[in-house]
Scaffold this active site. Structure first.
Site, PDB file in Angstrom:
ATOM      1  N   GLY A 267      -9.364  33.621  21.879  1.00 21.52           N
ATOM      2  CA  GLY A 267      -8.656  34.326  22.942  1.00 21.52           C
ATOM      3  C   GLY A 267      -7.872  35.444  22.305  1.00 21.52           C
TER       4      GLY A 267
ATOM      5  N   ASP B 235      -0.008  25.385  33.628  1.00 23.43           N
ATOM      6  CA  ASP B 235      -1.340  25.992  33.524  1.00 23.43           C
ATOM      7  C   ASP B 235      -2.414  24.943  33.778  1.00 23.43           C
ATOM      8  OD1 ASP B 235      -3.073  28.074  33.169  1.00 23.43           O
ATOM      9  OD2 ASP B 235      -3.053  27.995  30.980  1.00 23.43           O
TER      10      ASP B 235
ATOM     11  N   PHE C 102      -4.872  35.699  21.827  1.00 24.63           N
ATOM     12  CA  PHE C 102      -3.706  35.280  21.051  1.00 24.63           C
ATOM     13  C   PHE C 102      -4.006  34.263  19.979  1.00 24.63           C
ATOM     14  CE2 PHE C 102      -1.980  37.401  24.587  1.00 24.63           C
ATOM     15  CZ  PHE C 102      -0.969  38.135  24.004  1.00 24.63           C
TER      16      PHE C 102
ATOM     17  N   VAL D 100      -9.529  28.849  18.287  1.00 26.28           N
ATOM     18  CA  VAL D 100      -9.562  27.399  18.129  1.00 26.28           C
ATOM     19  C   VAL D 100     -10.729  27.041  17.220  1.00 26.28           C
ATOM     20  CG1 VAL D 100      -9.643  25.183  19.299  1.00 26.28           C
ATOM     21  CG2 VAL D 100      -8.709  27.160  20.478  1.00 26.28           C
TER      22      VAL D 100
END
Ligand SMILES: *[C@@H]1O[C@H](CO)[C@@H](O)[C@H](O)[C@H]1NC(C)=O
Ligand SMILES: *[C@@H]1O[C@H](CO)[C@@H](O)[C@H](O)[C@H]1NC(C)=O
Ligand SMILES: *[C@@H]1O[C@H](CO)[C@@H](O)[C@H](O)[C@H]1NC(C)=O
Ligand SMILES: *[C@@H]1O[C@H](CO)[C@@H](O)[C@H](O)[C@H]1NC(C)=O
Ligand SMILES: *[C@@H]1O[C@H](CO)[C@@H](O)[C@H](O)[C@H]1NC(C)=O
Length: 623
Positions: free
Chosen positions: A330, A448, A332, A335
């Site tokens: 992503g 979220d 930011f 993973v």
């Protein structure tokens, strides 16, 4: 008389000044050593938040060290070539024919969150080098979308502004003098996601004999034979024949943001419409390696303070954060899949980009709370590690991925997630959310909750992930204050108004997930017929029409328990009630799903926001 055109020596420009008539100029920026340079001795005039580096032209701030989303909101940047373009083929030409031009470039748009994108960027031609407003004005137009200078813009729009007639958040349009596109076309038609974080190639060609502007886009560097957009245009209807125009790029963000980078720009124009100028395809320099990509991790980095895990351990576990180990990326962070060297345990390591010291303090406080939470339906945060500003979070690995994947992209495309498992997953998710809200010593708001954050273990038990951290890590607040926030399916309407997340906002999102599971489609699906775009609204409508089961996932056929299905649909609606006060608590949801408490009456059609009490429901709707 020839125009005096100044070309900067740093540009790779070939100028043929045929003494009387023809001016032909080619320039290439961002390739073959001609990097973009934003200084007044460089090749670009940069405005607002635009900046350049050897890595490319960045139109809005990209400082991955700063995770405070406020930094990126309402930003805009524009960069114009210091080479201005004369529009008239020749001043001595009595027929006043305009030039033809061709330009091509490559760009990458990375959204902070795929669902909540910034406004988009544009290739621009302007009679004056002046910047416009951020948000939906692309940094080109004024606050109301009107022109500041005479303007031709090709917009690559990644945000849906309904008031401006945008059809979706992924379209290309031709804007003449104002932001309302004269012609626009969805990029989905050619399977392109403009904000897909990958390279998009574009070619814009204007032929002054045919008076057609052609726009092409592609996800590879082969120029498509067919134009994506053809727009009949006389350049002199936009600009004055005797003016020099600026050419370049502009981009903007509003309450949601993207990162924009432009690479490999070539521009050529031909003053003689009969002459043919081939524009070379964009050059593709090797992309700079990802920070922390294979082999780049240096031993010196291990100096960081580590908590529970050492950075070294995680390097070994993830094979030096190699591409092979990467599970996802992503804006930011990324993973990685890993295996802990001493225990052999499989883990998912989330490597976040650096945060400011202040951000770090709050973040670590939150992490230390969250890592203590243990529940059978919550993904365990096993530990974390800080290496300089980089944060690494270590979770247990969920090999079967997320609910999203199981519903929409199963390993075997023919397999349908059976009803029994769906009901088990929603029940487990309810337990997890209830635990976060009430079962632990302090209330944790997830912020979220959505189907991609519900992971599945090997027995298809729901395992809730990524909670609490959302505030620090994800930028899911980004749509919180926009008008359309609630429409994306999971964000409660009052969050859109106040920007404040409460447990009732989590309940709203839970309702949306319940409906997603029952209906087997995303909460927001812009490709659907208009009345079906918002899942919640569609289900309310079908309830009103007394044909509730029309919404049931067709892939299930007859293979579901009708009583459970009805319960889940009505419970989903109740949880996604427009008024927070009318939503049940997660404790009640758990009791209802467990069959210990009857479902309260559900209004027979979508309640108006801010009603204080329920509309009486038809008896046939009670379970
Ligand atoms: C850039 O360099 C490559 C390799 O030397 C060459 O093939 C290409 O034509 C050059 N492109 C431009 C626009 O100068
Ligand atoms: C963006 O530009 C505006 C106006 O020039 C400026 O006030 C703001 O600080 C800039 N933001 C960033 C992050 O550079
Ligand atoms: C413009 O179109 C005409 C007619 O199709 C064609 O002959 C000419 O080559 C084109 N010019 C350029 C610069 O592409
Ligand atoms: C412009 O660039 C194209 C492609 O590199 C080349 O074929 C053409 O000759 C150039 N024009 C001039 C005037 O150098
Ligand atoms: C779930 O994961 C297990 C273990 O990796 C695997 O054997 C199984 O095939 C997976 N099931 C699905 C449906 O992906």
């Amino acid at each position: 008389m020839m125009r005096d055109i100044r070309f900067r020596s740093v540009l790779s420009i070939i100028v043929l000044r045929a003494l009387v008539k023809h001016v032909v100029a080619n320039f290439t920026l961002g390739a073959n050593g001609t990097s973009f340079q934003c200084t007044d001795r460089g090749n670009l005039w940069c405005f607002g938040n635009a900046s350049a580096s050897p890595a490319g032209l960045m139109l809005t701030p990209i400082d991955r060290a700063i995770m405070a989303y406020e930094y990126y909101l309402w930003t805009a940047g524009m960069a114009l070539s210091t080479t201005q373009i004369p529009l008239q083929k020749s001043e001595s030409d009595p027929t006043r024919t305009s030039i033809s031009f061709s330009t091509s470039f490559r760009f990458i748009i990375e959204p902070s969150d795929p669902n909540y994108r910034g406004d988009g960027m544009a290739f621009v031609m302007l009679s004056e080098g002046r910047q416009g407003f951020s948000g939906g004005s692309f940094g080109v137009f004024d606050r109301r979308g009107h022109h500041i200078a005479r303007t031709l813009a090709i917009e690559f729009d990644t945000h849906e502004n309904w008031d401006l007639g945008d059809e979706n958040n992924n379209h290309v349009g031709v804007d003449v003098q104002d932001v309302n596109s004269k012609l626009a076309r969805s990029a989905w038609e050619v399977s392109i996601d403009l904000a897909g974080s990958y390279s998009i190639y574009s070619w814009i060609d204007y032929n002054s004999s045919t008076q057609n502007l052609e726009v092409r886009i592609s996800s590879d560097n082969a120029k498509p034979s067919l134009p994506f957009i053809v727009y009949p245009l006389n350049l002199f209807d936009v600009f004055h024949p005797d003016e020099l125009v600026y050419v370049g790029f502009s981009a903007a963000n509003g309450l949601c943001f993207n990162f924009y980078t432009v690479h490999d720009w070539t521009f050529s124009f031909v003053s003689d419409p009969e002459a043919i100028v081939q524009v070379s395809p964009p050059i593709l320099p090797a992309l700079p390696p990802e920070p922390g990509g294979g082999g780049k991790v240096q031993v010196a980095l291990i100096a960081g303070v580590s908590l529970e895990f050492s950075f070294e351990q995680l390097c070994i576990a993830t094979d030096q954060f190699g591409e092979e180990s990467k599970l996802g990326q992503g804006a930011f962070g990324a993973v990685y899949r890993g295996q802990l060297p001493d225990t052999g345990q499989l883990v998912a390591v989330k490597r976040l980009n650096p945060v400011s010291n202040q951000g770090l303090k709050g973040f670590l406080a939150e992490v230390s709370i969250i890592s203590q939470i243990r529940h059978r339906n919550i993904v365990k945060l096993l530990g974390w590690c800080k290496d300089r500003g980089n944060l690494l979070l270590v979770y247990e690995l969920m090999p079967n991925g997320s609910l999203d994947k199981a519903l929409f992209h199963p390993a075997n495309p023919k397999s349908v997630l059976p009803w029994k498992l769906r009901f088990k997953i929603i029940s487990g998710s309810a337990d997890a959310l209830y635990y976060l809200h009430e079962g632990w010593r302090q209330q944790v708001i997830h912020r979220d909750f959505k189907s991609s954050n519900i992971m599945l273990d090997q027995d298809f038990n729901a395992m809730l992930g990524d909670f609490g951290l959302a505030r620090m890590v994800d930028h899911s607040q980004c749509p919180a204050t926009t008008q359309i926030a609630g429409t994306f399916g999971y964000i409660a309407p009052e969050v859109a108004g106040s920007g404040r997340f409460t447990d009732k906002a989590d309940v709203y999102a839970f309702g949306a997930v319940a409906l997603v599971i029952a209906c087997g489609r995303p909460a927001f699906l812009f490709k659907a017929p208009v009345e079906q775009i918002f899942l919640v609204d569609w289900v309310w409508e079908k309830l009103d029409q007394e044909s509730l089961f029309d919404v049931v996932d067709p892939r299930l056929g007859e293979e579901f328990d009708a009583k459970e299905m009805k319960l889940l649909l009505l419970l989903g609606l109740l949880c996604s009630h427009p008024n927070a006060g009318s939503r049940p608590t997660m404790r009640e949801v758990v009791e209802i799903l467990g069959g210990r408490v009857a479902l309260p009456l559900v209004p027979s059609s979508k309640p108006q926001p801010h009603y204080l009490s329920f509309v009486a429901s038809d008896p046939h709707q009670s379970i």
